[in-house]
Structures are given as structure tokens and as C-alpha cells.
Design an enzyme around this catalytic site. Sequence first.
Site, PDB file in Angstrom:
ATOM      1  N   TYR A  45      19.797 109.802 -46.021  1.00  0.00           N
ATOM      2  CA  TYR A  45      19.101 108.614 -46.487  1.00  0.00           C
ATOM      3  C   TYR A  45      18.122 108.926 -47.615  1.00  0.00           C
ATOM      4  CZ  TYR A  45      20.729 105.087 -43.136  1.00  0.00           C
ATOM      5  OH  TYR A  45      21.467 104.172 -42.436  1.00  0.00           O
ATOM      6  N   GLY A  46      17.602 110.141 -47.627  1.00  0.00           N
ATOM      7  CA  GLY A  46      16.641 110.499 -48.657  1.00  0.00           C
ATOM      8  C   GLY A  46      17.206 110.489 -50.057  1.00  0.00           C
ATOM      9  N   CYS A  57      14.035 106.802 -37.654  1.00  0.00           N
ATOM     10  CA  CYS A  57      14.208 107.599 -38.873  1.00  0.00           C
ATOM     11  C   CYS A  57      12.959 107.422 -39.706  1.00  0.00           C
ATOM     12  CB  CYS A  57      15.440 107.116 -39.641  1.00  0.00           C
ATOM     13  SG  CYS A  57      15.639 107.843 -41.291  1.00  0.00           S
ATOM     14  N   ASN A  58      12.341 108.531 -40.100  1.00  0.00           N
ATOM     15  CA  ASN A  58      11.127 108.436 -40.898  1.00  0.00           C
ATOM     16  C   ASN A  58      11.385 107.848 -42.275  1.00  0.00           C
ATOM     17  OD1 ASN A  58      10.661 111.091 -39.038  1.00  0.00           O
ATOM     18  ND2 ASN A  58       8.766 109.961 -39.329  1.00  0.00           N
ATOM     19  N   CYS A  97      10.506 114.350 -39.772  1.00  0.00           N
ATOM     20  CA  CYS A  97      11.869 113.823 -39.775  1.00  0.00           C
ATOM     21  C   CYS A  97      12.366 113.874 -38.337  1.00  0.00           C
ATOM     22  CB  CYS A  97      12.778 114.662 -40.680  1.00  0.00           C
ATOM     23  SG  CYS A  97      14.542 114.240 -40.572  1.00  0.00           S
ATOM     24  N   THR A  98      12.941 112.791 -37.872  1.00  0.00           N
ATOM     25  CA  THR A  98      13.333 112.722 -36.459  1.00  0.00           C
ATOM     26  C   THR A  98      14.414 113.735 -36.114  1.00  0.00           C
ATOM     27  OG1 THR A  98      14.808 110.871 -37.028  1.00  0.00           O
ATOM     28  CG2 THR A  98      12.644 110.326 -36.118  1.00  0.00           C
ATOM     29  N   ASP A 114      19.700 105.124 -37.251  1.00  0.00           N
ATOM     30  CA  ASP A 114      19.316 106.290 -38.050  1.00  0.00           C
ATOM     31  C   ASP A 114      20.516 106.660 -38.900  1.00  0.00           C
ATOM     32  OD1 ASP A 114      17.752 108.542 -38.902  1.00  0.00           O
ATOM     33  OD2 ASP A 114      18.872 109.819 -37.532  1.00  0.00           O
ATOM     34  N   SER A 115      20.309 107.553 -39.854  1.00  0.00           N
ATOM     35  CA  SER A 115      21.437 108.026 -40.651  1.00  0.00           C
ATOM     36  C   SER A 115      22.377 108.894 -39.828  1.00  0.00           C
ATOM     37  CB  SER A 115      20.936 108.824 -41.857  1.00  0.00           C
ATOM     38  OG  SER A 115      20.209 109.970 -41.431  1.00  0.00           O
TER      39      SER A 115
END
Length: 260
Positions: free
Chosen positions: A40-41, A71-72, A178-179, A8-9
Site C-alpha cells: 500500500y505504501g 493497516c497503518n 506497521c501491523t 489490510d493489504s
Amino acid sequence: MTRIGLLDSGLGLLGTADALFNLAPDADLVLAMDPDFTPYGSLSTETLEQRALHSAGVLAEWDPDAIVIACNTASVQALEAVRARYEPAIPVIGTVPAVKMAAGTGQDFAIWATPATTGSEYQQNLIDSFAADLHVAKIACPGLAEAINAADLDKIDIAIEDAFTQMGPGMETVVLGCTHYGLVADRIMAARAGALTVFDSPMPVAKQTLRRIGLKPAGVGEDQPGTGRVLATFASGRRVSLPQALDAYPAGKRLLAPEA
């Protein structure tokens, strides 16, 4: 011994890691966060794919039984690239918002997510597939994931209040898209007086991960000591200790306990 890698980020992987320890208390975990490139977005699809492949490469060196993209946003934009690189040798599991579960209630609901996920064709396809006959409010939450990474409770609460303002009155069901957001589910519920139902993805993702590797989950809530540990944590490829920011969240506290 079962070994599962998560990427994940930032701290968004905590919820899924916690769920995996709940369902598979003897499994070992390897965590790959990417703080140099968060959020990440804000990345292009090409860059995000490169970052996800980089983290997956770090995890693959540990010979995991599975890799979870916890991570979505990364699942939306990079899941297929990571699968193309590592499957079928290593199963790769993505994270899907719990839209189908929420739609099953028959009630209108909101999806809270990063701006990138909120505007994605992927999220709209989920809505069209499972909730076409319901009103679904798409709520972008800029800055919330970053505030959670920093354990900045004031900014977290401001972002939560802004999300509720966008959602409007009367809607009582929220899907966390979002996680990161599941780490503050308690604050989200406390901020809204009255009944609020929250749907999150870590437990379904953990169950799917175990199914993919043929491992039977332990009973949820069983008091088992377990032998599972966090074998290693990485930050943009660098070996690090688990960040102390984890201590701000119940799932983080549980994860700190079995760290090797």
C-alpha cells in the site's frame, strides 16, 4: 452474534484478528486482504482510498458490527474516506502506532514503519503530540512487510538487521509502526542482544473496537474455547481460503484453527 470485518493489504491484519479472538472469543471475523495492490505504501493517496473503500465494501456486505482498518498506511491515508462512507451505521476503527505508550516510559525510542508512513505528516504529528521532548528515530523498513507477506524468513532477517543498523546502538525501545511487523516481533527481539522493549498496536486497537460496539472484553489470557470463527477471507475481492503463509507465524497458526 458479534461480527467484525478487518482490512489490510496483506497479513498485517493477523495481529489484530488474533487480539480480537483473545478479547472476544465468541466474535466472528471477516477478513479482506488486497494482494493485487500490495504494498500500500507504493500507491497514491487516491488509489489507496479506492482500495480501502473497495475492501470495506466487501466487508460491509457481511453486515459487520465494526470495520477495522488493520493497516497503518491505510489508516493514515484512507481512514476518513472510509468513515465518511460507512459511519455512523458501521463504526470504522483505524490503527495508530503505539507512540503515546512508548513515550510514557520517558525513554528515547525508534519507530519502525514503511517508507510511506515514516515520511508522513501523520506520524510526525504523533511524535510532536506525545514525544516532543524525546529523541525519536524514524526508521524506514523497505521490503519488510512484503517479506512477511511471503513468509520469506531470510529476507525478513535481513530487513530487521538493516533496521537495527539504522537505529544505532544504545536505543532499547521500538514502536512497530506497521501491523505486519508484530508477526515477527519474536525475531526482532532475538536479533538484538540484551533488553529490547517492543510496543505494538493490535491489542489497543482490539480494545478500542470492542469499546466502539459496546462489548466488554474478556480477561486477557483467560482460557476460553470460544465459538468465534473466520467466516470468510477475501483477496482483492475474491473469496479465498486463508493463505498457508499464516502457518509461519504464531498468530497465523491460531487464526487457522477456528476458520470456518
